[in-house]
Design an enzyme around this catalytic site. Structure first.
Site, PDB file in Angstrom:
ATOM      1  N   TYR A 159      30.857  95.761 131.072  1.00 10.85           N
ATOM      2  CA  TYR A 159      30.496  95.772 131.589  1.00 10.85           C
ATOM      3  C   TYR A 159      31.390  96.136 133.477  1.00 10.85           C
ATOM      4  O   TYR A 159      31.129  96.257 134.340  1.00 10.85           O
ATOM      5  CB  TYR A 159      29.056  94.574 131.919  1.00 10.85           C
ATOM      6  N   LYS A 163      32.236  98.215 136.159  1.00 14.23           N
ATOM      7  CA  LYS A 163      31.469  97.767 137.990  1.00 14.23           C
ATOM      8  C   LYS A 163      33.023  98.286 138.677  1.00 14.23           C
ATOM      9  O   LYS A 163      33.134  98.303 139.830  1.00 14.23           O
ATOM     10  CB  LYS A 163      31.798  96.580 137.789  1.00 14.23           C
TER      11      LYS A 163
END
Length: 278
Positions: A159, A163
């Site tokens: 994640y 990002k």
């Protein structure tokens, strides 16, 4: 005089146009959409999941995937600002689905940027995360100028890695020429953990685990401090960022990064105590 008339027309377009919020069915995205409506802006909330709350007058909900370029392009008719808050894989079993995380966080962001360019949408605000620069190392008085990205191969979860990629993509898109001589203006906001009324992802899971006597963790330094952000502060930060990308504000936020938090660093144990009664 011509320049003044042109500025007046662009300012009028900024007031009349709508905003689109990706991830608008989620906690933060929905709160942002509601605040925009209260300020007089027409809002499109886009998400694959329907909001759990009543949709206010002035907002419409569109159930769609940001990776669907055609659907996103169609939804953006009349839009002059996109708040890109949609993401995937932050917590729970989602963290194990690497391909999905990559597809949504990187592929979805690529789609959003392309729609901005092809739809002539001049403003894009991306909701990133402090995780793009924090990989477990100590950061003291860090700011936008002094703290570098964590190297992509050093991130502890997919994640945060994706990002970081999306964060850089949005910043790289700033200044992209669009049709009609317009320019895409982008900025990135990096919040820490979000809390506030009805928030379900962060604090509620902590409380449930405490009640079940499953909450156990430790720090190397028990005096370690961290930042949080109340959802209303984060919402206000996004609205101010959007204003700071307009011609009337001189595009001062164009290409900029902002860390958004409550302004105080806290010891997580001390901070949790009054919230959960431990």
């Amino acid at each position: 005089m011509w320049g003044e008339r042109e500025t007046d027309r662009q300012t009028e377009r900024e007031r009349e146009a709508a905003s689109l919020v990706t991830g608008g069915g989620g906690y933060f995205g929905f709160r942002l959409g509601c605040a925009l409506v209260r300020s007089g802006v027409s809002v499109i909330l886009m998400d694959i999941n329907k909001p759990r709350w009543f949709i206010p007058k002035g907002a419409v909900f569109l159930q769609s995937d940001i990776r669907d370029y055609d659907a996103l392009y169609k939804a953006c008719e009349g839009v002059d600002c996109i708040f890109h808050a949609a993401s995937y894989g932050m917590s729970g079993t989602e963290q194990l689905q690497k391909e999905q995380i990559e597809s949504v966080n990187v592929g979805g962001t690529k789609c959003v940027i392309e729609v901005c360019i092809h739809r002539n949408i001049p403003r894009l605000i991306y909701t990133s995360t402090v995780n793009v620069v924090f990989g477990g190392q100590q950061i003291v008085q860090g700011d936008e100028e002094t703290v570098p990205y964590v190297p992509l191969d050093k991130h502890v979860d997919h994640y945060s890695r994706t990002k970081a990629i999306a964060d850089q993509m949005v910043l790289a898109a700033d200044g992209t020429p669009m049709k009609g001589g317009n320019t895409l203006r982008t900025c990135v906001l990096r919040p820490p953990g979000i809390y506030g009324p009805q928030e379900q992802r962060h604090l509620s899971r902590v409380v449930v685990n405490i009640e079940r006597r499953l909450f156990s963790f430790s720090f190397g330094n028990p005096n370690a401090r961290m930042n949080w952000v109340h959802v209303d502060n984060l919402v206000e930060g996004h609205i101010l960022a959007a204003e700071a990308l307009t011609v009337t504000k001189g595009h001062v936020a164009s290409g900029q990064v902002y860390y958004i938090n409550d302004g105080d660093s806290v010891n997580v144990f001390d901070w949790l105590t009054p919230l959960v009664g431990i």
